[in-house]
Design an enzyme around this catalytic site. Structure first.
Site, PDB file in Angstrom:
ATOM      1  N   HIS A  26     112.829 -11.892  33.536  1.00  0.00           N
ATOM      2  CA  HIS A  26     111.856 -12.396  32.933  1.00  0.00           C
ATOM      3  C   HIS A  26     112.649 -12.550  31.431  1.00  0.00           C
ATOM      4  CE1 HIS A  26     107.883 -10.930  35.065  1.00  0.00           C
ATOM      5  NE2 HIS A  26     108.553 -12.018  35.812  1.00  0.00           N
TER       6      HIS A  26
ATOM      7  N   GLU B  13     111.620 -11.210  28.748  1.00  0.00           N
ATOM      8  CA  GLU B  13     111.638 -10.412  27.614  1.00  0.00           C
ATOM      9  C   GLU B  13     113.084  -9.322  28.543  1.00  0.00           C
ATOM     10  OE1 GLU B  13     107.491 -11.129  28.076  1.00  0.00           O
ATOM     11  OE2 GLU B  13     109.271 -11.519  29.416  1.00  0.00           O
TER      12      GLU B  13
ATOM     13  N   CYS C 231     104.629  -8.344  31.238  1.00  0.00           N
ATOM     14  CA  CYS C 231     104.112  -8.396  32.129  1.00  0.00           C
ATOM     15  C   CYS C 231     104.469  -6.355  32.767  1.00  0.00           C
ATOM     16  CB  CYS C 231     105.176  -8.934  32.976  1.00  0.00           C
ATOM     17  SG  CYS C 231     106.591  -8.268  34.098  1.00  0.00           S
TER      18      CYS C 231
ATOM     19  N   CYS D  98     107.972  -5.237  32.249  1.00  0.00           N
ATOM     20  CA  CYS D  98     109.276  -5.574  31.185  1.00  0.00           C
ATOM     21  C   CYS D  98     108.692  -4.614  30.136  1.00  0.00           C
ATOM     22  CB  CYS D  98     108.697  -7.528  30.824  1.00  0.00           C
ATOM     23  SG  CYS D  98     109.564  -8.215  32.164  1.00  0.00           S
TER      24      CYS D  98
END
Length: 162
Positions: A80, A82, A106, A109
């Site tokens: 992801h 992040e 999420c 993260c």
């Protein structure tokens, strides 16, 4: 000769969310393009990231499906935005920084954000607000004292011709 500064320039929030949005354009994911930008208290960009395959994993050889067998979908492989922004940092401390993200983080993260010392998350979209992953994120952020703020677009349009 003008003695006053120019009006209509970008605010810091506009600038950093713009960098996150531009970073998202590097994603090869056909379904979701997400970007992130980490900024220190001096408004200096420390790192950026977008959702994509790990370094060394060939994008053309990896699955991009959203459904089906876990190992035939992107979910087993994609990093992801992040997490990539955290990992792309040059090794300096992220304590007390802000993270701008085009999508609410999420739960996985969120753990990395909290552990890295990021103190504020500014996000553009919260389209998965009802999902277990986002509910868990919000619970952890609240417990850890990470401030959350949804970015409010101000109607500024920028066109980049490359």
């Amino acid at each position: 000769m003008t003695t006053q500064k120019r009006e209509g320039y970008l605010s810091w929030d506009q600038y950093f969310m713009g960098v996150a949005l531009l970073s998202a354009q590097r994603s090869k994911d056909p379904g979701s393009q997400v970007g992130a930008c980490i900024v220190n208290s001096d408004n200096r960009i420390l790192s950026v990231g977008y959702n994509g395959m790990p370094t060394g994993c060939q994008d053309d050889q990896m699955p991009w499906a959203r459904e089906g067998d876990f190992l035939e979908s992107k979910y087993a492989f994609v990093c992801h935005a992040e997490l990539n922004a955290i990992l792309n940092n040059d090794g300096g401390s992220l304590k007390g920084t802000r993270l701008y993200a085009t999508l609410f983080p999420c739960n996985e993260c969120a753990k990395a954000i909290i552990q890295s010392g990021i103190r504020e998350v500014i996000y553009l979209s919260d389209k998965y607000a009802g999902s277990d992953a986002v509910i868990a994120s919000k619970r952890m952020f609240q417990m850890a004292g990470v401030a959350l703020r949804q970015y409010q677009p101000e109607g500024t349009h920028i066109t980049l011709e490359l």
